[in-house]
Write a protein that holds these residues in place. Structure first.
Motif, PDB file in Angstrom:
ATOM      1  N   GLU A  39       0.849  -1.149   0.049  1.00 32.18           N
ATOM      2  CA  GLU A  39       0.035   0.123   0.019  1.00 32.18           C
ATOM      3  C   GLU A  39       0.864   1.297   0.009  1.00 32.18           C
ATOM      4  O   GLU A  39       0.389   2.240   0.692  1.00 32.18           O
ATOM      5  CB  GLU A  39      -0.927   0.204   1.128  1.00 32.18           C
ATOM      6  CG  GLU A  39      -2.145  -1.209   0.897  1.00 32.18           C
ATOM      7  CD  GLU A  39      -3.428  -0.775   1.855  1.00 32.18           C
ATOM      8  OE1 GLU A  39      -4.041  -0.004   1.156  1.00 32.18           O
ATOM      9  OE2 GLU A  39      -3.479  -1.256   2.799  1.00 32.18           O
ATOM     10  N   ARG A 104      -4.388   1.327  -1.199  1.00 32.42           N
ATOM     11  CA  ARG A 104      -5.477   2.519  -0.910  1.00 32.42           C
ATOM     12  C   ARG A 104      -4.499   3.840  -0.704  1.00 32.42           C
ATOM     13  O   ARG A 104      -4.782   4.910  -0.496  1.00 32.42           O
ATOM     14  CB  ARG A 104      -6.305   2.355   0.377  1.00 32.42           C
ATOM     15  CG  ARG A 104      -7.245   1.214   0.210  1.00 32.42           C
ATOM     16  CD  ARG A 104      -7.830   0.833   1.564  1.00 32.42           C
ATOM     17  NE  ARG A 104      -6.848   0.307   2.620  1.00 32.42           N
ATOM     18  CZ  ARG A 104      -7.186   0.110   3.937  1.00 32.42           C
ATOM     19  NH1 ARG A 104      -8.058   0.338   4.103  1.00 32.42           N
ATOM     20  NH2 ARG A 104      -6.175  -0.427   4.518  1.00 32.42           N
ATOM     21  N   TYR A 105      -3.057   3.710  -0.975  1.00 37.93           N
ATOM     22  CA  TYR A 105      -2.102   4.939  -0.708  1.00 37.93           C
ATOM     23  C   TYR A 105      -2.787   6.139  -1.434  1.00 37.93           C
ATOM     24  O   TYR A 105      -3.141   5.903  -2.613  1.00 37.93           O
ATOM     25  CB  TYR A 105      -0.949   4.488  -1.162  1.00 37.93           C
ATOM     26  CG  TYR A 105       0.100   5.540  -1.254  1.00 37.93           C
ATOM     27  CD1 TYR A 105       0.741   5.816  -0.173  1.00 37.93           C
ATOM     28  CD2 TYR A 105       0.588   6.423  -2.245  1.00 37.93           C
ATOM     29  CE1 TYR A 105       1.959   6.789  -0.029  1.00 37.93           C
ATOM     30  CE2 TYR A 105       1.497   7.237  -2.150  1.00 37.93           C
ATOM     31  CZ  TYR A 105       2.060   7.571  -1.227  1.00 37.93           C
ATOM     32  OH  TYR A 105       2.905   8.474  -0.871  1.00 37.93           O
ATOM     33  N   PRO A 106      -2.779   7.202  -0.801  1.00 34.20           N
ATOM     34  CA  PRO A 106      -2.033   7.787   0.375  1.00 34.20           C
ATOM     35  C   PRO A 106      -2.941   7.884   1.387  1.00 34.20           C
ATOM     36  O   PRO A 106      -2.738   8.191   2.432  1.00 34.20           O
ATOM     37  CB  PRO A 106      -1.164   8.907   0.039  1.00 34.20           C
ATOM     38  CG  PRO A 106      -2.194   9.567  -0.824  1.00 34.20           C
ATOM     39  CD  PRO A 106      -2.691   8.437  -1.630  1.00 34.20           C
ATOM     40  N   ARG A 107      -4.346   7.548   1.188  1.00 37.34           N
ATOM     41  CA  ARG A 107      -5.406   7.765   2.149  1.00 37.34           C
ATOM     42  C   ARG A 107      -6.187   6.471   2.772  1.00 37.34           C
ATOM     43  O   ARG A 107      -7.128   6.132   2.337  1.00 37.34           O
ATOM     44  CB  ARG A 107      -6.406   8.824   1.518  1.00 37.34           C
ATOM     45  CG  ARG A 107      -5.961   9.791   0.985  1.00 37.34           C
ATOM     46  CD  ARG A 107      -6.699  11.022   0.217  1.00 37.34           C
ATOM     47  NE  ARG A 107      -8.013  10.605  -0.009  1.00 37.34           N
ATOM     48  CZ  ARG A 107      -8.698  10.394  -1.186  1.00 37.34           C
ATOM     49  NH1 ARG A 107      -7.935  10.514  -2.369  1.00 37.34           N
ATOM     50  NH2 ARG A 107     -10.010  10.023  -1.403  1.00 37.34           N
ATOM     51  N   TRP A 108      -5.255   5.640   3.241  1.00 33.52           N
ATOM     52  CA  TRP A 108      -5.485   4.207   3.791  1.00 33.52           C
ATOM     53  C   TRP A 108      -6.897   4.176   4.244  1.00 33.52           C
ATOM     54  O   TRP A 108      -7.843   3.192   4.236  1.00 33.52           O
ATOM     55  CB  TRP A 108      -4.464   3.672   4.572  1.00 33.52           C
ATOM     56  CG  TRP A 108      -3.226   3.627   3.864  1.00 33.52           C
ATOM     57  CD1 TRP A 108      -2.785   2.817   3.029  1.00 33.52           C
ATOM     58  CD2 TRP A 108      -2.229   4.530   3.979  1.00 33.52           C
ATOM     59  NE1 TRP A 108      -1.395   3.073   2.614  1.00 33.52           N
ATOM     60  CE2 TRP A 108      -1.195   4.012   3.219  1.00 33.52           C
ATOM     61  CE3 TRP A 108      -1.962   5.774   4.865  1.00 33.52           C
ATOM     62  CZ2 TRP A 108       0.151   4.839   3.245  1.00 33.52           C
ATOM     63  CZ3 TRP A 108      -0.646   6.247   4.868  1.00 33.52           C
ATOM     64  CH2 TRP A 108       0.455   6.016   4.136  1.00 33.52           C
ATOM     65  N   ASP A 110      -9.277   6.620   4.707  1.00 32.01           N
ATOM     66  CA  ASP A 110     -10.721   7.330   4.124  1.00 32.01           C
ATOM     67  C   ASP A 110     -11.892   6.705   3.367  1.00 32.01           C
ATOM     68  O   ASP A 110     -11.557   5.818   2.650  1.00 32.01           O
ATOM     69  CB  ASP A 110     -10.157   8.264   2.999  1.00 32.01           C
ATOM     70  CG  ASP A 110      -9.298   9.821   3.798  1.00 32.01           C
ATOM     71  OD1 ASP A 110      -8.965   9.543   4.706  1.00 32.01           O
ATOM     72  OD2 ASP A 110      -8.897  10.430   2.716  1.00 32.01           O
ATOM     73  N   ASN A 112     -13.780   7.474   1.525  1.00 35.50           N
ATOM     74  CA  ASN A 112     -14.233   7.649   0.176  1.00 35.50           C
ATOM     75  C   ASN A 112     -12.830   7.286  -0.748  1.00 35.50           C
ATOM     76  O   ASN A 112     -12.764   7.628  -1.856  1.00 35.50           O
ATOM     77  CB  ASN A 112     -14.499   9.079  -0.160  1.00 35.50           C
ATOM     78  CG  ASN A 112     -15.638   9.475   0.554  1.00 35.50           C
ATOM     79  OD1 ASN A 112     -16.883   8.767   0.384  1.00 35.50           O
ATOM     80  ND2 ASN A 112     -15.968  10.667   1.111  1.00 35.50           N
ATOM     81  N   HIS A 113     -12.029   6.447  -0.161  1.00 31.73           N
ATOM     82  CA  HIS A 113     -10.887   5.972  -0.930  1.00 31.73           C
ATOM     83  C   HIS A 113     -10.314   4.631  -0.423  1.00 31.73           C
ATOM     84  O   HIS A 113      -9.437   4.293  -0.425  1.00 31.73           O
ATOM     85  CB  HIS A 113      -9.649   6.858  -0.806  1.00 31.73           C
ATOM     86  CG  HIS A 113      -8.445   6.563  -1.400  1.00 31.73           C
ATOM     87  ND1 HIS A 113      -8.409   7.089  -2.840  1.00 31.73           N
ATOM     88  CD2 HIS A 113      -7.414   6.229  -1.221  1.00 31.73           C
ATOM     89  CE1 HIS A 113      -7.404   6.690  -3.229  1.00 31.73           C
ATOM     90  NE2 HIS A 113      -6.602   6.270  -2.350  1.00 31.73           N
ATOM     91  N   GLN A 114     -11.455   3.563  -0.616  1.00 30.74           N
ATOM     92  CA  GLN A 114     -11.122   2.312  -0.286  1.00 30.74           C
ATOM     93  C   GLN A 114     -10.920   1.141  -1.460  1.00 30.74           C
ATOM     94  O   GLN A 114     -10.579   0.203  -1.317  1.00 30.74           O
ATOM     95  CB  GLN A 114     -12.141   1.907   0.579  1.00 30.74           C
ATOM     96  CG  GLN A 114     -12.676   2.503   2.017  1.00 30.74           C
ATOM     97  CD  GLN A 114     -11.198   2.123   2.799  1.00 30.74           C
ATOM     98  OE1 GLN A 114     -10.862   0.876   3.030  1.00 30.74           O
ATOM     99  NE2 GLN A 114     -10.392   3.079   3.166  1.00 30.74           N
ATOM    100  N   GLU A 159     -10.852   8.313   8.504  1.00 27.54           N
ATOM    101  CA  GLU A 159     -10.183   9.340   8.980  1.00 27.54           C
ATOM    102  C   GLU A 159     -10.897  10.715   8.286  1.00 27.54           C
ATOM    103  O   GLU A 159     -10.807  11.771   8.769  1.00 27.54           O
ATOM    104  CB  GLU A 159      -8.865   9.395   8.457  1.00 27.54           C
ATOM    105  CG  GLU A 159      -8.057   8.607   9.418  1.00 27.54           C
ATOM    106  CD  GLU A 159      -6.464   8.652   8.870  1.00 27.54           C
ATOM    107  OE1 GLU A 159      -6.151   8.972   7.753  1.00 27.54           O
ATOM    108  OE2 GLU A 159      -5.802   8.038   9.527  1.00 27.54           O
ATOM    109  N   ASP A 160     -11.686  10.670   6.892  1.00 25.41           N
ATOM    110  CA  ASP A 160     -12.288  11.653   6.572  1.00 25.41           C
ATOM    111  C   ASP A 160     -13.729  11.803   6.688  1.00 25.41           C
ATOM    112  O   ASP A 160     -14.418  12.755   6.578  1.00 25.41           O
ATOM    113  CB  ASP A 160     -12.216  11.404   4.905  1.00 25.41           C
ATOM    114  CG  ASP A 160     -13.061  10.371   4.457  1.00 25.41           C
ATOM    115  OD1 ASP A 160     -13.062   9.176   5.264  1.00 25.41           O
ATOM    116  OD2 ASP A 160     -13.345  10.136   3.288  1.00 25.41           O
TER     117      ASP A 160
END
Length: 192
Positions: A39, A104-108, A110, A112-114, A159-160
């Motif tokens: 990741e 999922r880098y860089p927003r492991w 979040d 909305n970023h899976q 996190e988001d």
């Protein structure tokens, strides 16, 4: 046609600076391989993360034993006879293999970023299968294989959006070719 693995699997050994501080273990204790993806964007960044000391009391960090780059090059950063920190609760019995992949880098974490949409390369999968065969021959107690996501099912607040939860670990993810790998090795998938 699927390319055959090389007759000998070259492995570049570049131990992490704290490898000697990791607990030693008998070969007979190793019965599981855990498949991960880094990741992270590349092998150099993975090395940087692996060298970070995260546990001040022991001077150790998190890493797998083997890393397979996108071109199929295999790197050993921790000898299998040492306990690496790669999967909570399973480290003493397992070998961790990391495939270089953005995941999922860089927003492991979040919500909305899976998506994990980078495919693994053919060279990585061929090298992985070859490595698994070598490890199976070298470690007679080795009989199981699992994905990190199979063993660490912890959820955390996104996190988001803290009102949502996400899986802490999703690797190796939906694009990992489990059927192909399991057909070509003698290891059985561990169902926790």
């Amino acid at each position: 046609m699927v390319p055959m693995p090389p007759p000998e699997l070259p492995v570049e050994s570049t131990p992490l600076p704290y490898e000697a501080r990791l607990d030693a273990r008998p070969r007979a204790q190793i019965d599981l391989v855990v498949i991960h993806c880094t990741e992270l964007p590349d092998l150099a960044t993975a090395r940087e993360y692996g060298e970070r000391v995260l546990y001040a009391d022991s001077g150790q960090g998190n890493s797998g034993h083997f890393y397979i780059d996108r071109d199929g090059a295999v790197h050993m950063w921790v000898a299998p006879e040492r306990v690496a920190n790669h999967t909570r609760g399973y480290n003493p019995r397992s070998i961790g293999i990391e495939l270089v992949n953005t995941g999922r880098y860089p927003r492991w974490l979040d919500a909305n970023h899976q998506a994990m949409d980078e495919p693994y390369t053919e060279a990585q999968i061929v090298a992985l299968i070859a490595l698994l065969k070598v490890l199976s021959d070298d470690y007679p107690a080795l009989q199981f294989i699992a994905g990190h996501e199979d063993l660490d099912t912890t959820t955390v607040a996104a996190e988001d959006d803290p009102a949502q939860t996400v899986r802490r670990k999703r690797d190796p993810g939906p694009l990992f070719p489990w059927d192909r790998v399991l057909r070509q090795v003698r290891l059985k998938r561990l169902e926790p």
